[in-house]
Design an enzyme around this catalytic site. Structure first.
Site, short mmCIF file in Angstrom:
data_model
loop_
_atom_site.label_atom_id
_atom_site.label_comp_id
_atom_site.label_asym_id
_atom_site.label_seq_id
_atom_site.Cartn_x
_atom_site.Cartn_y
_atom_site.Cartn_z
N THR A 25 42.61 37.08 28.45
CA THR A 25 43.24 37.59 29.66
C THR A 25 42.19 38.15 30.63
O THR A 25 41.07 38.45 30.24
CB THR A 25 44.27 38.70 29.33
OG1 THR A 25 43.61 39.79 28.70
CG2 THR A 25 45.36 38.17 28.41
N ASP A 26 42.60 38.28 31.88
CA ASP A 26 41.70 38.81 32.91
C ASP A 26 42.14 40.22 33.30
O ASP A 26 43.04 40.80 32.69
CB ASP A 26 41.65 37.87 34.11
CG ASP A 26 43.01 37.68 34.78
OD1 ASP A 26 43.93 38.50 34.57
OD2 ASP A 26 43.15 36.69 35.52
N GLN A 27 41.52 40.77 34.32
CA GLN A 27 41.82 42.13 34.75
C GLN A 27 43.27 42.30 35.21
O GLN A 27 43.82 43.39 35.16
CB GLN A 27 40.86 42.54 35.87
CG GLN A 27 40.94 44.01 36.21
CD GLN A 27 39.84 44.43 37.18
OE1 GLN A 27 39.00 43.64 37.55
NE2 GLN A 27 39.87 45.68 37.56
N VAL A 30 46.74 38.71 32.79
CA VAL A 30 47.27 37.38 32.53
C VAL A 30 46.17 36.50 31.98
O VAL A 30 44.98 36.79 32.11
CB VAL A 30 47.90 36.75 33.79
CG1 VAL A 30 49.05 37.61 34.32
CG2 VAL A 30 46.87 36.52 34.87
#
Length: 173
Positions: A25-27, A30
């Site tokens: 996931t990213d910041q 998601v």
């Protein structure tokens, strides 16, 4: 001589469950967009493995299957700890070329993580998150086009059957 390619819609999806890991996931919380292509690769590998084959055996026989084209459309995000299904089917197959259709779908909440399985409906279960596919060309170790039907007929036969919507039991040809 024009090569034949099977292109009609198939109702045979290979489904591989996956729980989204934190590092994917990213910041924004998601799944990072590039991870979906990695999941497409997992789907292709597991589809081949379910047919009683392995990329290692195919490569030992001197055949490689590089990606020559990839496409992807994002519909809805997956998030950390979601259970998704990597859904993969053979979209096109010829002795030289191969294309896979891939979808990432949200699993129902009550679903357990089953073993890899085949889905015989036109649309796999769950909410569609991502769709796309990859195109490949069979090549030899010198990166020259190779005919799978001549170099490895047993592999070609199993892939043909799956492309036609039939899963052959291991050990049958």
């Amino acid at each position: 001589m024009k090569e034949e390619i099977a292109t009609e819609a198939k109702a045979l999806w290979h489904m591989h469950p996956l729980r989204v890991r934190y590092q994917e996931t990213d910041q924004m919380g998601v799944v990072f967009h590039g991870n979906y292509l990695t999941w497409f690769e997992i789907g292709r590998t597991e589809l081949v493995r379910s047919l009683g084959l392995s990329y290692i055996e195919i490569e030992k026989a001197g055949l490689l299957l590089p990606v020559v084209d990839a496409n992807i459309s994002y519909v809805s995000p997956a998030r950390y700890d979601d259970i998704v299904f990597i859904c993969t089917r053979i979209e096109e197959l010829s002795p030289i070329r191969m294309a896979f259709c891939s979808e990432i779908r949200m699993a129902e909440e009550q679903v357990a993580l089953p073993q890899s399985q085949w889905w015989h409906e036109a649309e796999p279960p769950g909410k569609l998150l991502t769709r796309g596919g990859t195109r490949h060309v069979w090549v030899n170790r010198d990166w020259r086009p190779a005919r799978l039907d001549k170099a490895f007929p047993a592999v070609y036969g199993r892939l043909q059957a799956a492309a036609a919507g039939v899963v052959q039991e291991e050990g049958s040809e």
